[in-house]
Write a protein that holds these residues in place. Structure first.
Motif, PDB file in Angstrom:
ATOM      1  N   LEU A 137       0.907  -1.134  -0.053  1.00  0.00           N
ATOM      2  CA  LEU A 137      -0.075  -0.104  -0.110  1.00  0.00           C
ATOM      3  C   LEU A 137       0.974   1.270  -0.083  1.00  0.00           C
ATOM      4  N   MET A 138       0.519   2.313  -0.854  1.00  0.00           N
ATOM      5  CA  MET A 138       1.280   3.379  -0.940  1.00  0.00           C
ATOM      6  C   MET A 138       0.155   4.709  -0.787  1.00  0.00           C
ATOM      7  N   VAL A 139       0.816   5.796  -0.417  1.00  0.00           N
ATOM      8  CA  VAL A 139       0.110   7.209  -0.513  1.00  0.00           C
ATOM      9  C   VAL A 139       0.923   7.869  -1.412  1.00  0.00           C
ATOM     10  N   ILE A 140       0.297   8.252  -2.533  1.00  0.00           N
ATOM     11  CA  ILE A 140       1.143   9.027  -3.548  1.00  0.00           C
ATOM     12  C   ILE A 140       0.716  10.443  -3.795  1.00  0.00           C
ATOM     13  N   ASP A 141       1.544  11.511  -3.866  1.00  0.00           N
ATOM     14  CA  ASP A 141       1.081  12.891  -4.387  1.00  0.00           C
ATOM     15  C   ASP A 141       1.143  13.091  -5.724  1.00  0.00           C
ATOM     16  N   HIS A 142       0.608  14.465  -6.027  1.00  0.00           N
ATOM     17  CA  HIS A 142       0.374  14.661  -7.395  1.00  0.00           C
ATOM     18  C   HIS A 142       1.516  14.721  -8.162  1.00  0.00           C
ATOM     19  N   SER A 143       2.870  14.718  -7.724  1.00  0.00           N
ATOM     20  CA  SER A 143       3.971  14.503  -8.735  1.00  0.00           C
ATOM     21  C   SER A 143       4.410  12.849  -8.699  1.00  0.00           C
ATOM     22  N   ARG A 144       3.570  11.973  -8.348  1.00  0.00           N
ATOM     23  CA  ARG A 144       3.665  10.665  -8.412  1.00  0.00           C
ATOM     24  C   ARG A 144       4.710  10.151  -7.231  1.00  0.00           C
ATOM     25  N   ARG A 145       5.045  10.945  -6.609  1.00  0.00           N
ATOM     26  CA  ARG A 145       6.185  10.454  -5.343  1.00  0.00           C
ATOM     27  C   ARG A 145       5.461   9.899  -4.215  1.00  0.00           C
ATOM     28  N   ILE A 146       6.079   8.832  -3.578  1.00  0.00           N
ATOM     29  CA  ILE A 146       5.595   8.254  -2.345  1.00  0.00           C
ATOM     30  C   ILE A 146       5.542   9.041  -1.306  1.00  0.00           C
ATOM     31  N   THR A 147       4.567   9.229  -0.437  1.00  0.00           N
ATOM     32  CA  THR A 147       4.758   9.776   0.894  1.00  0.00           C
ATOM     33  C   THR A 147       4.597   9.008   1.925  1.00  0.00           C
ATOM     34  N   GLN A 148       3.923   8.058   1.885  1.00  0.00           N
ATOM     35  CA  GLN A 148       3.714   6.859   2.892  1.00  0.00           C
ATOM     36  C   GLN A 148       3.591   5.434   2.200  1.00  0.00           C
ATOM     37  N   ALA A 149       4.190   4.482   3.022  1.00  0.00           N
ATOM     38  CA  ALA A 149       4.229   2.945   2.388  1.00  0.00           C
ATOM     39  C   ALA A 149       3.742   2.215   3.544  1.00  0.00           C
ATOM     40  N   ASN A 150       3.132   1.113   3.231  1.00  0.00           N
ATOM     41  CA  ASN A 150       3.036   0.110   4.599  1.00  0.00           C
ATOM     42  C   ASN A 150       4.255  -0.809   4.632  1.00  0.00           C
ATOM     43  N   ARG A 151       4.177  -1.516   5.956  1.00  0.00           N
ATOM     44  CA  ARG A 151       5.107  -2.524   6.351  1.00  0.00           C
ATOM     45  C   ARG A 151       5.667  -3.542   5.363  1.00  0.00           C
ATOM     46  N   LYS A 152       4.280  -4.024   4.622  1.00  0.00           N
ATOM     47  CA  LYS A 152       4.751  -5.005   3.398  1.00  0.00           C
ATOM     48  C   LYS A 152       5.501  -4.473   2.504  1.00  0.00           C
ATOM     49  N   LEU A 153       5.072  -3.331   2.001  1.00  0.00           N
ATOM     50  CA  LEU A 153       5.771  -2.924   0.865  1.00  0.00           C
ATOM     51  C   LEU A 153       7.431  -2.778   1.185  1.00  0.00           C
ATOM     52  N   ARG A 154       7.525  -2.267   2.584  1.00  0.00           N
ATOM     53  CA  ARG A 154       8.909  -1.944   2.824  1.00  0.00           C
ATOM     54  C   ARG A 154       9.732  -3.371   3.186  1.00  0.00           C
ATOM     55  N   ALA A 155       9.075  -4.309   3.437  1.00  0.00           N
ATOM     56  CA  ALA A 155       9.716  -5.611   3.886  1.00  0.00           C
ATOM     57  C   ALA A 155       9.978  -6.168   2.442  1.00  0.00           C
ATOM     58  N   LYS A 156       9.185  -5.797   1.474  1.00  0.00           N
ATOM     59  CA  LYS A 156       9.374  -6.333   0.089  1.00  0.00           C
ATOM     60  C   LYS A 156      10.665  -5.732  -0.306  1.00  0.00           C
ATOM     61  N   LEU A 157      10.822  -4.406  -0.222  1.00  0.00           N
ATOM     62  CA  LEU A 157      11.902  -3.808  -0.761  1.00  0.00           C
ATOM     63  C   LEU A 157      13.192  -3.719   0.275  1.00  0.00           C
ATOM     64  N   LYS A 158      13.176  -4.748   1.148  1.00  0.00           N
ATOM     65  CA  LYS A 158      14.100  -5.013   2.441  1.00  0.00           C
ATOM     66  C   LYS A 158      14.388  -3.936   3.091  1.00  0.00           C
ATOM     67  N   ASP A 159      13.573  -2.967   3.380  1.00  0.00           N
ATOM     68  CA  ASP A 159      13.482  -2.105   4.393  1.00  0.00           C
ATOM     69  C   ASP A 159      13.818  -0.995   3.696  1.00  0.00           C
ATOM     70  N   GLN A 160      14.069  -0.836   2.383  1.00  0.00           N
ATOM     71  CA  GLN A 160      14.683   0.584   1.657  1.00  0.00           C
ATOM     72  C   GLN A 160      13.528   1.710   1.916  1.00  0.00           C
ATOM     73  N   ASP A 161      13.826   2.787   2.124  1.00  0.00           N
ATOM     74  CA  ASP A 161      13.306   3.939   2.497  1.00  0.00           C
ATOM     75  C   ASP A 161      12.505   4.574   0.979  1.00  0.00           C
ATOM     76  N   VAL A 162      11.214   4.324   0.910  1.00  0.00           N
ATOM     77  CA  VAL A 162      10.592   4.557  -0.381  1.00  0.00           C
ATOM     78  C   VAL A 162      10.088   5.874  -0.387  1.00  0.00           C
ATOM     79  N   THR A 163      10.056   6.622   0.532  1.00  0.00           N
ATOM     80  CA  THR A 163       9.316   7.880   1.009  1.00  0.00           C
ATOM     81  C   THR A 163      10.156   8.811  -0.312  1.00  0.00           C
ATOM     82  N   GLY A 164       9.441   9.653  -1.120  1.00  0.00           N
ATOM     83  CA  GLY A 164      10.056  10.461  -1.886  1.00  0.00           C
ATOM     84  C   GLY A 164      10.234  10.110  -3.427  1.00  0.00           C
TER      85      GLY A 164
END
Length: 207
Positions: free
Chosen positions: A1-28
């Motif tokens: 799950l992601m929250v995305i702003d008008h520029s298509r950048r991620i402002t928030q992500a749930n733990r499932k997505l962060r775990a899938k990306l090995k806890d990489q910071d996806v914000t921004g």
């Protein structure tokens, strides 16, 4: 799950997505970078639901098909994507929420059921023809037409095995030249694709 702003950048992500990306910071980061590994927004035939949500203000759902290459083999992965708008106090869309769910297993099961239904329809149609007549030519031609219709194919033929001579004769065909029909008539058991299928009693698939 992601929250995305008008520029298509991620402002928030749930733990499932962060775990899938090995806890990489996806914000921004851009959503298409995280979701698809792309350096640009999704393009046709891939439908991006974000644009529709920004335009209409209504939730949008799509199914994306991704081709995943593993061990040199390409397999299809189906992802269900649903996007909802987030409004501020004035009714303006400020961000969207995107929920992505892997539905590959259920999609493959659905495809298997559809395939089975097609085979059952073909068998039922052939059974109906057999019950109406005992003329072999009529049965084989009607059965071939029904199978080609259900399989959405244009070319096909039926080879009948003569148990005495152990050879195959082409008794019904569609989309073939008479020259080719003469070539496949008289095949010996075990000769060619048709002969091998008749000999082994198993389906054969060749690219």
């Amino acid at each position: 799950l992601m929250v995305i702003d008008h520029s298509r950048r991620i402002t928030q992500a749930n733990r499932k997505l962060r775990a899938k990306l090995k806890d990489q910071d996806v914000t921004g980061r851009y959503c298409y970078e995280v979701s698809h590994g792309l350096n640009h927004p999704c393009r046709p035939p891939c439908v991006c639901p974000l644009s529709k949500v920004w335009e209409t203000g209504r939730p949008v759902g799509v199914i994306h098909t991704h081709n995943v290459v593993q061990n040199g083999h390409s397999t299809a992965k189906y992802v269900e994507v649903t996007v909802w708008p987030i409004f501020d106090a004035t009714g303006k869309i400020t961000q969207v929420v995107e929920l992505a769910r892997d539905i590959t297993e259920s999609k493959e099961q659905e495809n298997r059921i559809l395939e089975s239904n097609r085979y059952l329809l073909a068998l039922n149609a052939i059974g109906s023809v057999v019950s109406q007549t005992l003329n072999l030519d009529t049965i084989l031609n009607a059965a071939l037409d029904k199978v080609l219709e259900l399989m959405e194919a244009e070319v096909g033929y039926v080879l009948l095995l003569d148990e005495n001579s152990q050879s195959l004769s082409c008794l019904a065909h569609r989309g073939l030249s008479e020259c080719f029909v003469r070539q496949i008539s008289g095949l010996a058991l075990g000769e060619g694709i048709g002969g091998k299928v008749a000999e082994q009693g198993e389906a054969f698939v060749m690219e």
